[in-house]
Structure formats: C-alpha cells, structure tokens
Design an enzyme around this catalytic site. Structure first.
Site, PDB file in Angstrom:
ATOM      1  N   ALA A 220      -4.071  40.072  -2.785  1.00 30.50           N
ATOM      2  CA  ALA A 220      -2.850  40.650  -2.216  1.00 30.50           C
ATOM      3  C   ALA A 220      -2.368  40.074  -0.897  1.00 30.50           C
ATOM      4  CB  ALA A 220      -3.051  42.166  -2.046  1.00 30.50           C
TER       5      ALA A 220
ATOM      6  N   GLY B 132       2.731  41.339   0.584  1.00 32.15           N
ATOM      7  CA  GLY B 132       4.137  41.514   0.229  1.00 32.15           C
ATOM      8  C   GLY B 132       4.364  42.214  -1.091  1.00 32.15           C
TER       9      GLY B 132
ATOM     10  N   ASP C 186      -8.271  42.011  -1.240  1.00 34.97           N
ATOM     11  CA  ASP C 186      -8.468  40.579  -1.049  1.00 34.97           C
ATOM     12  C   ASP C 186      -9.910  40.332  -0.662  1.00 34.97           C
ATOM     13  OD1 ASP C 186      -7.855  37.722  -0.780  1.00 34.97           O
ATOM     14  OD2 ASP C 186      -5.772  38.422  -0.720  1.00 34.97           O
TER      15      ASP C 186
ATOM     16  N   ASP D 255      -1.680  37.776  -8.808  1.00 34.43           N
ATOM     17  CA  ASP D 255      -1.085  36.607  -8.160  1.00 34.43           C
ATOM     18  C   ASP D 255      -2.236  35.722  -7.684  1.00 34.43           C
ATOM     19  OD1 ASP D 255       1.448  35.345  -7.128  1.00 34.43           O
ATOM     20  OD2 ASP D 255       0.328  35.483  -5.247  1.00 34.43           O
TER      21      ASP D 255
ATOM     22  N   CYS E  29       2.570  30.683  -7.044  1.00 29.40           N
ATOM     23  CA  CYS E  29       3.652  30.038  -6.287  1.00 29.40           C
ATOM     24  C   CYS E  29       3.551  28.523  -6.457  1.00 29.40           C
ATOM     25  CB  CYS E  29       3.624  30.439  -4.809  1.00 29.40           C
ATOM     26  SG  CYS E  29       2.079  30.055  -3.958  1.00 29.40           S
TER      27      CYS E  29
END
Length: 451
Positions: A264, A268, A287, A332, A385
């Site tokens: 995380a 965000g 995390d 993510d 990303c």
C-alpha cells in the site's frame, strides 16, 4: 548566507549517481534543507537536476562526440559538471552558453580540479560551437539506437517497447516521458467539500483544473511548496495520479466492504478506498516495513479517516488467519515502474532483464496469496505502474489459468472516454503519450463461488 545553486545541483547529481537513490528524494531533501532559497532558485535547482538526469544518455553522446576522453573514463565530478552544463546549453534559453561555460570552469576549480579547468573549458566551448553539427545515429540503420539517444532511453527498453507496441507508439511513449508533468491530486470526499477545497487553493494563488479519467482528479499549478498549502495540511487533497485513482474506482466498492491493500505505501489507493466507503467498512493497509507503514499512517492522520488501519506484513508471505477475509483485495505489486519514468527518470538507468525476471517471480507469489485472501464472489484488482506485457496482461493470463478467477468488464466503473476493447474484457493498459496520465495497468478479477 550565500548559496551557490550550481554547487548544490552538482551535489544532487553526485549523490544520486553514487548512492543510487531516487533523484526526487535527493532533490526534495536539498530543497527542505535550503527552504530560505527563492522560488526562482528552487526552480533552477530542480530544473537542471531533473533535466540532467532525464537527458543523461543524450548528453553523454554529445560530450563523447567532441571529447578525446570519453564520459565513462572521466572523474565523477568532472563528468557531472559537463553533463549539467551541456543540459543548460542545449535546453535552457535563459542561460547563455558563455555563462554556462564560465560557471562550469569556476565549479571545477572550487571542487579542487584546477588542473582540469582548461579541459572543461575546451570541451564545453567545442560543444557550443559544434552543437548544430553533431551527427546523430542513423535511424534507418538502427532505429533503437537513434531513439535511445534522441529520447535518452536505454536501448534495452526501446527494443522491448518497439517489439510490443511498434516503433510509432514507442516513440510516443518516449516523447511523453520528457514532457512537463503538472501535479495531480485527488480531492477528498468524506467530510470535505469540493468547491470549498477549490476556493481554499485559489485563495493561495493555486491554479486548479479538472484532470481526465478519474472522478476526483485535479491538476494543481502555480504553487511553490505543497506542504505550505492549507488544503494539503487540512487533508482536502492527496497527491495521486489519475491512473492510480482508477484502482479504487474499478473495485466497485460498496458500503461496509472490507478492503485489503497488500502493497500500500504511501497509501494513495487505500486512502481512496476508505474515502469511497464514506465512513463505513474498513480498509486494512499493509506494507513490508515500519518505515513504509509509517508513510501510510502519516497520510491517514492528515486526512482524518477513521475506517482505515495499518499493518506491517510481507505480501509475499501467506498468513493463514487472512484466508477468505476480504470483499476486495488491492494487489498493486512491486514492479519495474517504467510507467512513471516521466516523474522518476533515474528508474530507466536501473533497468535489466535480471531485475524484470526477479519481479515476475515476486508478483506471482503475491498473487497466490491475494487469491486466498479474497472471499468467494469477491474482487481482486491487480495493478502495476509499468508498461511491459510480461508484468501485466501476461501475469493476469497466468493467474486466471491457475486460480478460480475471471476477468470482469471495467466499463461500468469508468467514464466513456476509457471504454476500450480491453476494458470490456476486464483490463486496461495506459501508455504515456497515448493517454494523459502515467503508464499504468489494472485488471478486475472476480473470484468464482465455491460449489
């Protein structure tokens, strides 16, 4: 106290190269230390530091064209002085070539290289005279070499993206990385009012415009220091790219959901999920370290959200107690990060095939655990990303082959300007230059009900 801004720039470049730290972190630390500098000086330091790192491959090519001693053989201080000076000469009309040369010579002397003053002076004056006569790589003979030098991107990545997306799209991606990127923020909803947030920002001289794609995404311009904005201190805004905001949108969050965010920091997506829950449910934001979780906690406290908690847990390890616990899992994963090269240019210089292979294995370990944490009928959002297919759609295809998940259409959760063939199938690859945001990938995966 008189501060030599070029000397600060030199120290930023040396530290970034020597320590392997992110240039944005190093620049931020310097600007925090010298907050008394004028807005003009701060902008000058940022522009040259970022630009020199962004254009390193091209700058080295130019220097090598005129210097008998190649860049790789130079002393680090001299190498960085030449790079930052050539950047000023090539990309900053406000700095006359003569001034860039003279300041470089003074800086070399100040750093103890009096014996190399004439070398620095000669190389830079040669470049100033011959810059229009530089012979660039032949595009027809070697497109990858040409694009690498033209857009300052390692050939390895140029070849990979040309192979996956074609030369034309690859060039769009490369060009986009070198464009100016304004700050994008997400406006908070819970306990906040959009119009009041805009008024608060405009009162401090900030220009506010709506950003594309995400519902609460806005662009901020004409400000000096983010932390000095009342809207930031009051938790009205959170720095986040529109592409990242699509993750919580795609999750289809409902009141009362339990959302688990496995990787995380700085938080965000977790904060966005908690905001969409509107005071209901719970987000558990995890995390791997105390430091990373501390970054999340800082943002939680600033935004004042109550329905979110943090935990230090390694996403690559399986925790039996979390089996089937979450309505929604945000996954993510750690990735190569190539989609954000425009904001973090030093990423591209750390690229390697070995690093990518290692990341693929880690991503699959995290996905295995994420699958077990998702309730039957629950939703898993996989995102990165980055822009390479191996870390994105290839991973999703592997995942659906080995676990009871199916891709679900993203169209119900996105505006029409993002309705594409792939979003109907359940995934979206955003490419810089083709979309007005960072490079990003996400997929919506629903876990099948047990028989």
């Amino acid at each position: 106290m008189e501060i030599n801004t070029r000397e600060l720039i030199l120290e930023i470049l040396l530290e970034t190269d020597r320590e392997g730290r992110q240039c944005q972190t190093v620049i931020g630390n310097v600007l925090d230390k010298y907050q008394f500098l004028s807005k003009c000086d701060r902008a000058f330091i940022t522009r040259i530091s970022e630009g020199t790192i962004e254009y390193r491959i091209q700058l080295d090519y130019i220097i090598d064209c005129v210097s008998d001693i190649k860049v790789k053989k130079m002393k680090p201080v001299i190498r960085e002085i030449l790079r930052m000076s050539v950047y000023q000469m090539r990309y900053m009309d406000s700095v006359p070539d003569r001034a860039a040369v003279n300041e470089a010579v003074k800086l070399a002397q100040r750093k103890g290289f009096r014996n190399l003053k004439s070398f620095v002076n000669g190389v830079l004056r040669n470049i100033s005279r011959r810059v229009d006569d530089i012979v660039w790589p032949d595009r027809s003979a070697s497109p990858a070499r040409y694009l690498s030098v033209r857009y300052s991107m390692p050939e390895m990545l140029v070849k990979q993206w040309c192979g996956e997306y074609g030369e034309e799209t690859c060039e769009k991606i490369l060009g986009s990385f070198l464009e100016h990127r304004p700050l994008t923020v997400r406006f908070s909803r819970t306990g906040h009012d959009t119009e009041q947030t805009i008024q608060k920002l405009e009162k401090q001289g900030v220009r506010v415009t709506k950003a594309n794609y995400a519902k609460d995404a806005y662009i901020l311009e004409n400000y000096d220091y983010l932390a000095s904005l009342d809207a930031f201190a009051d938790g009205d805004i959170q720095v986040q790219d529109p592409s990242s905001m699509l993750v919580a949108q795609a999750a289809g969050i409902s009141a009362g959901d339990f959302v688990l965010d496995l990787c995380a920091a700085p938080g965000g997506k977790s904060l966005h999920a908690a905001d969409l829950l509107n005071g209901t449910g719970m987000v558990e934001s995890r995390d791997i370290s105390d430091y990373k979780v501390g970054l999340i906690q800082d943002n939680i406290e600033r935004l004042g959200l109550q329905n979110i908690r943090t935990q230090v847990k390694d996403a690559s390890r399986y925790y039996q107690e979390d089996e089937g616990c979450a309505d929604i899992v945000l996954c993510d994963v750690p990735c190569s990060g190539y989609g954000v090269i425009g904001k973090k240019p030093d990423i591209k210089y750390k690229a390697s095939h070995e690093k990518q292979e290692s990341l693929l294995k880690l991503q699959r370990e995290i996905l295995k655990n994420a699958a077990r944490y998702t309730k039957d009928g629950g939703v898993l959002i996989y995102s990165t990303c980055t822009i390479g297919k191996s870390e994105n759609i290839d991973q999703v295809m592997w995942f659906t082959k080995h676990f009871p998940f199916q891709l679900e259409s993203l169209d119900p959760y996105f505006d029409e300007n993002l309705h594409l063939m792939t979003t109907k199938e359940g995934y979206l690859q955003l490419l810089p230059g083709c979309f007005d945001c960072d490079g990003f990938f996400l997929a919506r995966l629903k876990k099948q009900e047990s028989l």
